[in-house]
Design a protein around this motif. Structure first.
Motif, PDB file in Angstrom:
ATOM      1  N   LEU A 268       0.823  -1.206   0.000  1.00  0.00           N
ATOM      2  CA  LEU A 268       0.000   0.000   0.000  1.00  0.00           C
ATOM      3  C   LEU A 268       0.857   1.254   0.000  1.00  0.00           C
ATOM      4  CD1 LEU A 268      -2.997  -0.683   2.421  1.00  0.00           C
ATOM      5  CD2 LEU A 268      -3.037  -0.478  -0.054  1.00  0.00           C
ATOM      6  N   ASP A 269       1.919   1.240   0.808  1.00  0.00           N
ATOM      7  CA  ASP A 269       2.841   2.386   0.824  1.00  0.00           C
ATOM      8  C   ASP A 269       3.483   2.591  -0.541  1.00  0.00           C
ATOM      9  OD1 ASP A 269       2.232   2.675   3.478  1.00  0.00           O
ATOM     10  OD2 ASP A 269       4.013   1.627   4.210  1.00  0.00           O
ATOM     11  N   GLN A 271       2.308   1.588  -3.405  1.00  0.00           N
ATOM     12  CA  GLN A 271       1.264   1.999  -4.342  1.00  0.00           C
ATOM     13  C   GLN A 271       0.988   3.496  -4.229  1.00  0.00           C
ATOM     14  OE1 GLN A 271      -2.805   0.492  -3.727  1.00  0.00           O
ATOM     15  NE2 GLN A 271      -2.617  -0.465  -5.730  1.00  0.00           N
ATOM     16  N   LYS A 272       1.005   3.983  -3.003  1.00  0.00           N
ATOM     17  CA  LYS A 272       0.782   5.408  -2.793  1.00  0.00           C
ATOM     18  C   LYS A 272       1.908   6.228  -3.410  1.00  0.00           C
ATOM     19  CE  LYS A 272       0.096   8.787   0.919  1.00  0.00           C
ATOM     20  NZ  LYS A 272      -0.018   8.977   2.383  1.00  0.00           N
ATOM     21  N   GLN A 273       3.147   5.771  -3.208  1.00  0.00           N
ATOM     22  CA  GLN A 273       4.291   6.494  -3.785  1.00  0.00           C
ATOM     23  C   GLN A 273       4.245   6.486  -5.310  1.00  0.00           C
ATOM     24  OE1 GLN A 273       8.053   5.153  -2.153  1.00  0.00           O
ATOM     25  NE2 GLN A 273       7.105   4.738  -0.169  1.00  0.00           N
ATOM     26  N   SER A 276       1.455   8.846  -6.728  1.00  0.00           N
ATOM     27  CA  SER A 276       1.777  10.267  -6.733  1.00  0.00           C
ATOM     28  C   SER A 276       2.824  10.599  -7.793  1.00  0.00           C
ATOM     29  CB  SER A 276       2.273  10.699  -5.354  1.00  0.00           C
ATOM     30  OG  SER A 276       3.434   9.954  -4.987  1.00  0.00           O
ATOM     31  N   THR A 290      -5.615  11.610  -0.472  1.00  0.00           N
ATOM     32  CA  THR A 290      -4.780  11.307   0.687  1.00  0.00           C
ATOM     33  C   THR A 290      -4.732   9.829   0.964  1.00  0.00           C
ATOM     34  OG1 THR A 290      -6.683  11.602   2.136  1.00  0.00           O
ATOM     35  CG2 THR A 290      -5.303  13.540   1.731  1.00  0.00           C
ATOM     36  N   GLU A 291      -5.464   9.018   0.182  1.00  0.00           N
ATOM     37  CA  GLU A 291      -5.491   7.580   0.379  1.00  0.00           C
ATOM     38  C   GLU A 291      -4.650   6.897  -0.686  1.00  0.00           C
ATOM     39  OE1 GLU A 291      -6.884   6.401   2.892  1.00  0.00           O
ATOM     40  OE2 GLU A 291      -8.034   8.130   3.568  1.00  0.00           O
ATOM     41  N   PRO A 292      -4.129   5.688  -0.423  1.00  0.00           N
ATOM     42  CA  PRO A 292      -3.402   4.950  -1.453  1.00  0.00           C
ATOM     43  C   PRO A 292      -4.330   4.620  -2.602  1.00  0.00           C
ATOM     44  CG  PRO A 292      -3.064   3.998   0.719  1.00  0.00           C
ATOM     45  CD  PRO A 292      -4.147   4.984   0.849  1.00  0.00           C
ATOM     46  N   VAL A 293      -3.826   4.737  -3.821  1.00  0.00           N
ATOM     47  CA  VAL A 293      -4.635   4.425  -5.003  1.00  0.00           C
ATOM     48  C   VAL A 293      -3.945   3.359  -5.806  1.00  0.00           C
ATOM     49  CG1 VAL A 293      -5.703   6.697  -5.134  1.00  0.00           C
ATOM     50  CG2 VAL A 293      -3.535   6.305  -6.280  1.00  0.00           C
ATOM     51  N   SER A 294      -4.718   2.633  -6.606  1.00  0.00           N
ATOM     52  CA  SER A 294      -4.189   1.545  -7.412  1.00  0.00           C
ATOM     53  C   SER A 294      -3.936   2.005  -8.817  1.00  0.00           C
ATOM     54  CB  SER A 294      -5.180   0.383  -7.430  1.00  0.00           C
ATOM     55  OG  SER A 294      -5.451  -0.041  -6.132  1.00  0.00           O
ATOM     56  N   LEU A 326      -8.787   1.340   0.313  1.00  0.00           N
ATOM     57  CA  LEU A 326      -8.572   1.995  -0.965  1.00  0.00           C
ATOM     58  C   LEU A 326      -9.800   2.815  -1.323  1.00  0.00           C
ATOM     59  CD1 LEU A 326      -6.845  -0.740  -3.096  1.00  0.00           C
ATOM     60  CD2 LEU A 326      -5.822   1.248  -2.050  1.00  0.00           C
TER      61      LEU A 326
END
Length: 395
Positions: A268-269, A271-273, A276, A290-294, A326
């Motif tokens: 998840l971390d 995926q978030k990086q 962005s 502000t949430e992790p995205v796929s 997510l």
């Protein structure tokens, strides 16, 4: 070296007697003392426990170390009582290759930066895998191996000893039966007149032989009963083994759950990086939150935000407390409606929701103030809320 010839001859005689008794039993020429049903059930349960413990142990070793050569090497180190050398996990090796590739291809390029981020994540995954293997080996594999190499060897030794005691008992029974038959035959023939060529009458010799056989039988029966009781106690201890293995199994599941939760959190971390950074590289592809995205599965519009990786309860449950699920934000077109393809079947929870079937096309739109995880879906004259994670927006 000093040999005790009398003891050697006695042991050879006992071995020969057991071999004869065993052979005659196999050919149905001798009677065999049968164990009671409860004892037979204990033996069957012990054998089943041993067989399945071996299979579970071997397959768990395969799960923790798929490489057969590495398993053989670890086995040899254990047999030689030497410390198993530390081994790099596949995730850590992949991280090393990615880091080296980024260094050579350019760590400041978009591809190089992404390689570095993924390498760091893979390194953390490898470290989590190493901890899981270590914990599972101590809490699960070691108790199973101790049972097979300790308790089971003791049980097998006592069972072999019980088998020998039973053969001795049945051989004594056979000798007593033959002695009594010979004595009865001599009595029936009226052979009570002494033979002056001998020192004692023949029937007296037969009677003494029968008495000796009875004494041997009593001794053999006592030894057999004692050994049967010892073996029974060991077999009943299998219940305690099951309780111990059950506790170890719970610990294995706990360590496996922790491992997969760590992997989920690391991904998840990452995926978030990546989300962005990809939004900066490809403007307009993602809507930052502000949430992790796929990563998007499909997108035909450069201004459409698409992030579709449904997280079911079984996966989301692995996230630690406070970890957000997510989420997805969709910017509807100016017309307000668009087509969407359903990715998965969805059963409506209540009358306000619309049930979905995989691969069907529906019309969707958003209303002001709606939860970004939901849209309004229309199919014919039916209308209701639909979850965004189950859709692929087309136009």
């Amino acid at each position: 070296m000093d040999f005790n010839m009398k003891k050697l001859a006695s042991d050879a005689g006992i071995f020969f007697t057991r071999a004869v008794q065993f052979t005659e039993e196999k050919f149905g020429q001798a009677e065999k003392t049968e164990l009671d049903a409860h004892f037979e059930n204990l033996l069957a349960r012990a054998d089943s426990t041993k067989n399945w413990t071996e299979k579970i142990l071997r397959q768990t070793e395969v799960l923790l170390q798929p490489n057969p050569s590495a398993r053989v090497e670890e086995f040899l180190y254990e047999k030689l009582d030497r410390k198993v050398p530390s081994r790099v996990t596949n995730g850590e090796l992949l991280a090393q290759y990615m880091a080296e590739a980024a260094s050579e291809l350019g760590p400041t390029t978009p591809y190089g930066k992404t390689l570095i981020k993924v390498a760091e994540a893979e390194k953390r995954l490898g470290a989590a895998e190493r901890d899981f293997i270590h914990t599972a080996s101590i809490n699960f594999l070691t108790p199973l191996r101790n049972f097979l190499e300790g308790d089971w060897k003791t049980i097998s030794k006592e069972r072999r000893l019980l088998q020998n005691r039973r053969l001795d008992l049945d051989a004594c029974k056979a000798r007593l039966k033959k002695a009594k038959a010979a004595e009865a035959k001599a009595t029936c023939e009226g052979d009570t007149v002494p033979d002056f060529q001998e020192t004692r009458p023949r029937n007296y010799i037969l009677s003494a032989s029968a008495s000796a056989a009875e004494q041997e039988l009593r001794v053999a029966q006592t030894e057999f009963d004692r050994q049967a009781e010892v073996t029974r106690l060991l077999l009943e201890g299998i219940s305690s083994t099951h309780v111990n293995h059950l506790r170890c199994l719970h610990e294995f599941v706990e360590s496996q759950t922790t491992y997969y939760a760590q992997c989920y959190r690391h991904m998840l971390d990452l995926q978030k990086q990546l989300g962005s950074s990809q939004g900066a590289i490809f403007p307009g592809t993602f809507v930052g939150t502000t949430e992790p995205v796929s990563p998007p599965l499909s997108s035909t519009s450069p201004t459409t935000a698409v992030a579709t990786m449904p997280v079911g309860p079984s996966v989301a449950g692995l996230a630690p407390p406070g970890e957000a699920a997510l989420r997805l934000e969709v910017t509807p077109p100016a017309s307000g409606t668009r087509k969407a393809r359903v990715l998965y079947d969805y059963e409506a929870a209540d009358s306000s929701e619309l049930a979905l079937l995989a691969d069907e096309l529906i019309t969707v739109y958003s209303l002001p103030g709606m939860d970004p995880d939901w849209l309004i879906g229309e199919r014919g004259n039916k209308k209701g809320k639909v979850p965004v994670t189950y859709l692929e927006l087309l136009s």
